[in-house]
Design an enzyme around this catalytic site. Structure first.
Site, PDB file in Angstrom:
ATOM      1  N   SER A   1      -2.645 -25.770 -23.362  1.00 30.95           N
ATOM      2  CA  SER A   1      -1.763 -24.897 -24.130  1.00 30.95           C
ATOM      3  C   SER A   1      -0.632 -25.753 -24.696  1.00 30.95           C
ATOM      4  O   SER A   1      -0.901 -26.755 -25.358  1.00 30.95           O
ATOM      5  CB  SER A   1      -1.242 -23.759 -23.245  1.00 30.95           C
TER       6      SER A   1
ATOM      7  N   HIS B   1      -4.631 -23.016 -26.768  1.00 33.59           N
ATOM      8  CA  HIS B   1      -4.007 -21.749 -27.144  1.00 33.59           C
ATOM      9  C   HIS B   1      -3.420 -21.875 -28.555  1.00 33.59           C
ATOM     10  O   HIS B   1      -2.282 -22.293 -28.740  1.00 33.59           O
ATOM     11  CB  HIS B   1      -2.896 -21.388 -26.153  1.00 33.59           C
TER      12      HIS B   1
ATOM     13  N   ASP C   1      -3.116 -19.379 -17.447  1.00 35.97           N
ATOM     14  CA  ASP C   1      -4.474 -19.204 -17.951  1.00 35.97           C
ATOM     15  C   ASP C   1      -5.330 -20.392 -17.514  1.00 35.97           C
ATOM     16  O   ASP C   1      -4.881 -21.537 -17.528  1.00 35.97           O
ATOM     17  CB  ASP C   1      -4.476 -19.112 -19.486  1.00 35.97           C
TER      18      ASP C   1
END
Length: 338
Positions: A12, A39, A130
């Protein structure tokens, strides 16, 4: 013989630089495919271009249905979850996971299911958590779980969460990540080799409850057609009543009718939105026709797509639906008349 048949990497915030460092250090002799989720949300992604410039392995945005090739890097495109099924990639615009689409967990779960002990999962820099659950699935299925050392990560939360919740096999700084992956793929890490496998059964019958590999979970509650509040059920003999905390209440038959009417209203509103999108895109195509022919063609394609889907949804709305609530009322009426 190689240990791994797939490497799945999730990142991310700060992930572009970390992924480029990995791509720069892996050789063109690496024959294991690398699947990457960053992401990116709905924003335009230049990651494949950056990875191609950084290292020797060819990188590209994944395409729905394409077969995975050894020695390639596949990147989840904007606004699509990327999963793998029987050696091919699927791109899904299913609901966001962990507030993200593309998200890491869907890829990792599919890799765990499809490749088991032949899979390597890697969590890099990023915020929140995540990927932790998906990495845990890879580990549970016998694969190798790796996280970037949180102290080395520009944003340590994701790798720290992975370290806290998964029994990691390795936790290394990004400078050592590529060499570790090379050793693992070649089996030079000194651990017992495993046969490359695919756990998915190619002849297995698909589950009718699963659409594109994504099951519909049972709702936590049925909601009120008028206000959206959760309903609770209560009974008085054979009559079942549903009520919400606002005060709306329904017998089961009236609840079913109200629910159906709200569903139909929502679907017809979606038909209207699609039809309006088709018209808007058509107007934009005409506006761009003389000055931007390529853009005009894209607007026309979007208009046709919206209109096609409007017709399909309208046909769905206008199909016959099973209405057991009317059967129950008719049966009660016949009993009274008898």
């Amino acid at each position: 013989m190689a240990r791994s048949t797939v490497i799945a990497i999730g990142a991310s915030a700060g992930g572009v630089a970390a992924l480029c460092r990995i791509a720069a250090a892996v050789p063109d002799t690496l024959k294991t495919p690398i699947l990457v989720v960053l992401h990116i949300g709905t924003h335009r992604s230049e990651l494949p271009k950056l990875l191609n410039a950084a290292g020797p392995l060819p990188a590209k945005h994944a395409e729905d249905g394409e077969m995975i090739k050894p020695g390639h890097i596949y990147v989840a495109p904007p606004d699509r979850h990327m999963t793998v099924t029987r050696g091919s990639l699927r791109l899904l615009r299913t609901p966001k996971v962990n507030w993200a689409r593309p998200a890491i967990d869907p890829l990792f779960r599919s890799v765990a299911e499809g490749y088991g002990p032949s899979a390597i999962g890697v969590i890099l820099t990023g915020n929140l958590n995540d990927g932790s659950l998906g990495l845990g699935e890879i580990k549970r299925c016998g694969g190798i779980a790796i996280a970037q050392d949180p102290d080395d990560a520009a944003y340590p939360e994701m790798p720290a969460s992975a370290a806290a919740h998964v029994a990691l096999d390795y936790r290394v700084p990004i400078a050592e990540m590529s060499n570790l992956l090379i050793r693992l793929v070649s089996g030079d890490d000194g651990k017992e080799l495993v046969m490359p496998i695919t756990l998915s059964q190619p002849n297995a019958e698909p589950d009718p409850q699963i659409i594109d590999g994504q099951p519909f979970e049972r709702p936590i509650a049925v909601t009120c057609p008028e206000c959206g509040g959760a309903l609770h059920a209560s009974g008085d003999g054979e009559i079942i009543k549903f009520g919400c905390h606002i005060g709306h209440s329904y017998t089961a038959e009236i609840m079913a009718t109200a629910q159906f009417d709200e569903m139909e209203r929502t679907m017809r509103a979606a038909v209207r939105f699609l039809n309006e999108r088709a018209e808007f895109c058509l107007q934009m195509a005409e506006h761009a026709r003389l000055t931007q022919p390529d853009a005009s063609a894209a607007w026309q394609a979007a208009s046709k797509q919206a209109l096609d889907r409007a017709y399909k949804l309208r046909d769905l709305v206008e199909q016959d639906w099973i209405t057991p609530e009317t059967f129950a009322v008719d049966q009660a009426t016949r009993q009274v008349r008898a």
